[in-house]
Write an enzyme that holds these catalytic residues in place. Structure first.
Site, PDB file in Angstrom:
ATOM      1  N   GLY A 122      77.286 -35.426  85.303  1.00  0.00           N
ATOM      2  CA  GLY A 122      77.623 -34.753  86.555  1.00  0.00           C
ATOM      3  C   GLY A 122      76.490 -33.870  87.063  1.00  0.00           C
ATOM      4  O   GLY A 122      75.412 -33.798  86.455  1.00  0.00           O
ATOM      5  N   VAL A 175      76.318 -30.570  87.220  1.00  0.00           N
ATOM      6  CA  VAL A 175      76.020 -29.465  86.300  1.00  0.00           C
ATOM      7  C   VAL A 175      75.506 -30.014  84.971  1.00  0.00           C
ATOM      8  O   VAL A 175      74.551 -29.482  84.390  1.00  0.00           O
ATOM      9  CB  VAL A 175      77.270 -28.574  86.099  1.00  0.00           C
ATOM     10  CG1 VAL A 175      77.021 -27.495  85.064  1.00  0.00           C
ATOM     11  CG2 VAL A 175      77.681 -27.945  87.437  1.00  0.00           C
ATOM     12  N   SER A 178      80.594 -44.222  82.300  1.00  0.00           N
ATOM     13  CA  SER A 178      79.181 -43.948  82.011  1.00  0.00           C
ATOM     14  C   SER A 178      78.782 -44.311  80.588  1.00  0.00           C
ATOM     15  O   SER A 178      77.599 -44.219  80.243  1.00  0.00           O
ATOM     16  CB  SER A 178      78.884 -42.458  82.207  1.00  0.00           C
ATOM     17  OG  SER A 178      79.237 -42.052  83.492  1.00  0.00           O
ATOM     18  N   CYS A 227      81.122 -20.081  90.368  1.00  0.00           N
ATOM     19  CA  CYS A 227      79.751 -19.971  90.877  1.00  0.00           C
ATOM     20  C   CYS A 227      79.590 -18.858  91.922  1.00  0.00           C
ATOM     21  O   CYS A 227      78.633 -18.071  91.875  1.00  0.00           O
ATOM     22  CB  CYS A 227      79.289 -21.307  91.447  1.00  0.00           C
ATOM     23  SG  CYS A 227      80.469 -22.058  92.564  1.00  0.00           S
ATOM     24  N   GLN A 286      79.128 -21.870 101.332  1.00  0.00           N
ATOM     25  CA  GLN A 286      78.993 -22.619 100.084  1.00  0.00           C
ATOM     26  C   GLN A 286      78.517 -24.056 100.260  1.00  0.00           C
ATOM     27  O   GLN A 286      78.993 -24.786 101.131  1.00  0.00           O
ATOM     28  CB  GLN A 286      80.331 -22.593  99.329  1.00  0.00           C
ATOM     29  CG  GLN A 286      80.689 -21.185  98.899  1.00  0.00           C
ATOM     30  CD  GLN A 286      81.926 -21.080  98.028  1.00  0.00           C
ATOM     31  OE1 GLN A 286      82.734 -20.209  98.242  1.00  0.00           O
ATOM     32  NE2 GLN A 286      82.060 -21.949  97.049  1.00  0.00           N
ATOM     33  N   GLY A 337      79.019 -27.577  94.858  1.00  0.00           N
ATOM     34  CA  GLY A 337      80.159 -27.008  94.140  1.00  0.00           C
ATOM     35  C   GLY A 337      81.277 -28.016  93.941  1.00  0.00           C
ATOM     36  O   GLY A 337      82.126 -27.844  93.067  1.00  0.00           O
ATOM     37  N   LYS A 348      89.571 -16.369  92.954  1.00  0.00           N
ATOM     38  CA  LYS A 348      88.702 -16.335  91.767  1.00  0.00           C
ATOM     39  C   LYS A 348      87.695 -15.198  91.904  1.00  0.00           C
ATOM     40  O   LYS A 348      87.432 -14.450  90.954  1.00  0.00           O
ATOM     41  CB  LYS A 348      87.950 -17.666  91.609  1.00  0.00           C
ATOM     42  CG  LYS A 348      88.825 -18.803  91.115  1.00  0.00           C
ATOM     43  CD  LYS A 348      88.029 -20.115  91.096  1.00  0.00           C
ATOM     44  CE  LYS A 348      88.947 -21.282  90.789  1.00  0.00           C
ATOM     45  NZ  LYS A 348      88.258 -22.573  90.910  1.00  0.00           N
ATOM     46  N   HIS A 354      74.433 -21.575  97.255  1.00  0.00           N
ATOM     47  CA  HIS A 354      75.432 -20.814  98.018  1.00  0.00           C
ATOM     48  C   HIS A 354      74.785 -19.550  98.582  1.00  0.00           C
ATOM     49  O   HIS A 354      73.925 -18.944  97.926  1.00  0.00           O
ATOM     50  CB  HIS A 354      76.574 -20.347  97.118  1.00  0.00           C
ATOM     51  CG  HIS A 354      77.475 -21.417  96.601  1.00  0.00           C
ATOM     52  ND1 HIS A 354      77.410 -22.728  97.006  1.00  0.00           N
ATOM     53  CD2 HIS A 354      78.503 -21.350  95.705  1.00  0.00           C
ATOM     54  CE1 HIS A 354      78.357 -23.418  96.365  1.00  0.00           C
ATOM     55  NE2 HIS A 354      79.020 -22.605  95.575  1.00  0.00           N
ATOM     56  N   GLN A 392      73.666 -22.775  93.195  1.00  0.00           N
ATOM     57  CA  GLN A 392      75.024 -22.896  92.666  1.00  0.00           C
ATOM     58  C   GLN A 392      75.052 -23.673  91.355  1.00  0.00           C
ATOM     59  O   GLN A 392      75.792 -23.331  90.441  1.00  0.00           O
ATOM     60  CB  GLN A 392      75.892 -23.580  93.733  1.00  0.00           C
ATOM     61  CG  GLN A 392      77.338 -23.785  93.357  1.00  0.00           C
ATOM     62  CD  GLN A 392      77.565 -25.075  92.614  1.00  0.00           C
ATOM     63  OE1 GLN A 392      76.924 -26.085  92.892  1.00  0.00           O
ATOM     64  NE2 GLN A 392      78.471 -25.052  91.658  1.00  0.00           N
TER      65      GLN A 392
HETATM   66  P1  A2P Z   1      81.268 -39.820  84.863  1.00  0.00           P
HETATM   67  O1  A2P Z   1      79.925 -39.706  85.521  1.00  0.00           O
HETATM   68  O2  A2P Z   1      81.307 -40.839  83.776  1.00  0.00           O
HETATM   69  O3  A2P Z   1      82.412 -39.934  85.854  1.00  0.00           O
HETATM   70  P2  A2P Z   1      80.642 -33.901  88.910  1.00  0.00           P
HETATM   71  O4  A2P Z   1      81.231 -32.514  88.837  1.00  0.00           O
HETATM   72  O5  A2P Z   1      79.229 -33.905  89.357  1.00  0.00           O
HETATM   73  O6  A2P Z   1      81.516 -34.818  89.700  1.00  0.00           O
HETATM   74  O7  A2P Z   1      80.638 -34.451  87.381  1.00  0.00           O
HETATM   75  C1  A2P Z   1      81.818 -34.577  86.600  1.00  0.00           C
HETATM   76  C2  A2P Z   1      81.456 -34.948  85.162  1.00  0.00           C
HETATM   77  O8  A2P Z   1      82.674 -35.094  84.402  1.00  0.00           O
HETATM   78  C3  A2P Z   1      80.733 -36.273  85.033  1.00  0.00           C
HETATM   79  O9  A2P Z   1      79.832 -36.235  83.948  1.00  0.00           O
HETATM   80  C4  A2P Z   1      81.874 -37.237  84.745  1.00  0.00           C
HETATM   81  O10 A2P Z   1      81.492 -38.414  84.067  1.00  0.00           O
HETATM   82  C5  A2P Z   1      82.708 -36.397  83.832  1.00  0.00           C
HETATM   83  N1  A2P Z   1      84.073 -36.948  83.760  1.00  0.00           N
HETATM   84  C6  A2P Z   1      84.907 -37.190  84.797  1.00  0.00           C
HETATM   85  N2  A2P Z   1      86.064 -37.744  84.350  1.00  0.00           N
HETATM   86  C7  A2P Z   1      85.948 -37.856  83.012  1.00  0.00           C
HETATM   87  C8  A2P Z   1      86.794 -38.354  81.954  1.00  0.00           C
HETATM   88  N3  A2P Z   1      88.014 -38.835  82.202  1.00  0.00           N
HETATM   89  N4  A2P Z   1      86.330 -38.291  80.679  1.00  0.00           N
HETATM   90  C9  A2P Z   1      85.108 -37.794  80.409  1.00  0.00           C
HETATM   91  N5  A2P Z   1      84.264 -37.309  81.342  1.00  0.00           N
HETATM   92  C10 A2P Z   1      84.677 -37.337  82.625  1.00  0.00           C
END
Ligand code: A2P
Length: 332
Positions: free
Chosen positions: A12, A14, A40, A128, A155, A159, A212, A241, A316
């Site tokens: 993701g 972050v 992934s 954040c 923002q 985020g 928050k 932000h 952020q």
């Molecule tokens: P993935 O890239 O495989 O969906 P962001 O906040 O930028 O959207 O990132 C969210 C993060 O949380 C990503 O790394 C995403 O992985 C991960 N994620 C989302 N759903 C799941 C899940 N069910 N199990 C594990 N990781 C998850």
């Protein structure tokens, strides 16, 4: 001493920044595990000259892990943090799931690093917008207790994650091409627009992001009586932000006193050039560690001299999320 670290949500916005920061700050790593969804699993990510393979997050993910940096979602943190703690890890949790739990420290290292020692396996990383406000406001509060803060945020899309950043770019492109665009991640078109923060609005009319900022600031400052009112909106900015912050202090305070207090404070850079009208901007704060602080001025609506206005910009993803969490891991 080096540590086995796992990143929950490694793919993701972050999570990607966690990787960058662990490398830049030479975090003492024994091993690094990248966890994300099944989508992934198997993806290859280069880190410090090695190829790491993303693994699907599951209950067995935390065996032998010392520190988890969690930034997937509140639901996933609720499910997996206790499993990670039971396996012996300490979780620095970027989600909102545990922030207001009285058993869980909520930490901004520049403000309340001592709170860390009370942890029982989970340390919460604040929201954040809260972090970006608290870093510059804390040194002022420590010198002259704050009675009330009125904050308005501007923002960035970041985020709401990578998908929202992509949507802002695609929406801007469509707008310029005169094409129709239907947003799927954010509730309204982000490009060339400003709208109420995309968190649910509660019965008191405040959205969750605003509440928050109110509740987390009280907990982090250990100041249950501090009065905070916030208005949080999304603007078409990619990843930093900005916030307009109006403060009412207990005692009179001058603009110069504020400048002197901020000049010595950690995590801040003063950007306040009135002659050239150069002040904090999200493009300048992008990818920076410091919160940029400017527009420092006496609030003329408070004739007792107790009021100050500030305008700040902070990345952020970095100080608002990943950097703050990595600093907590460093404190650990
Ligand atoms: P993935 O890239 O495989 O969906 P962001 O906040 O930028 O959207 O990132 C969210 C993060 O949380 C990503 O790394 C995403 O992985 C991960 N994620 C989302 N759903 C799941 C899940 N069910 N199990 C594990 N990781 C998850």
């Amino acid at each position: 001493m080096s540590y086995n670290v796992a990143i929950m949500g490694a793919t993701g916005a972050v999570g990607t920044e966690f990787l960058r920061l662990l490398d830049e700050r030479k975090f003492p790593l024994k091993s690094l595990k990248l966890l994300a969804s099944a989508r992934s699993a198997g993806k290859e990510i280069e880190f410090q000259g090695k190829t790491l393979i993303v693994e699907e997050l599951c209950e067995a993910s935390f065996e032998g892990v010392d520190i988890v940096l969690a930034s997937a979602s509140g639901t996933l943190s609720k499910k997996f943090n206790p499993i990670a703690v039971a396996a012996g890890a300490v979780v620095v949790d970027n989600s909102s799931a545990y922030r207001m739990d009285p058993e869980v420290p909520l930490v901004v290292p520049e403000v309340n690093p001592e709170a860390i020692k009370d942890h029982k396996g989970i340390i919460a990383n604040p929201n954040c917008s809260t972090i970006i406000m608290n870093v510059p406001v804390w040194p002022l509060h420590a010198a002259n207790p704050i009675k009330r803060i009125v904050v308005s945020t501007y923002q960035a899309a970041s985020g709401a994650g990578i998908a929202a950043m992509n949507e802002l770019a695609a929406g801007a492109q469509a707008y310029l091409n005169g094409e129709d665009f239907t947003p799927e991640v954010l509730p309204h078109p982000a490009a060339f627009n400003v709208f109420n923060h995309n968190s649910p609005v509660g019965p008191n009319g405040y959205n969750e992001e605003e509440m928050k900022m109110v509740n987390e600031t009280r907990k982090i400052f250990n100041a249950p009586d501090i009065q905070v009112t916030a208005t949080c909106v999304r603007v078409p900015v990619m990843r930093a932000h900005s916030e307009s912050i109006n403060i009412q202090f207990t005692n009179p305070i001058t603009e110069q006193e504020v400048r002197d207090l901020l000049a010595d404070a950690p995590g801040i850079q003063i950007v306040d050039d009135r002659e050239n009208s150069y002040f904090p901007m999200p493009l300048d704060a992008d990818s920076e560690d410091d919160i940029l602080v400017g527009r420092i001025r006496q609030d003329i609506s408070q004739p007792d001299g107790c009021g100050i206005d500030l305008f700040v910009s902070g990345d952020q993803i970095r100080k608002g999320a990943a950097l703050n969490a990595v600093q907590i891991a460093e404190l650990l």
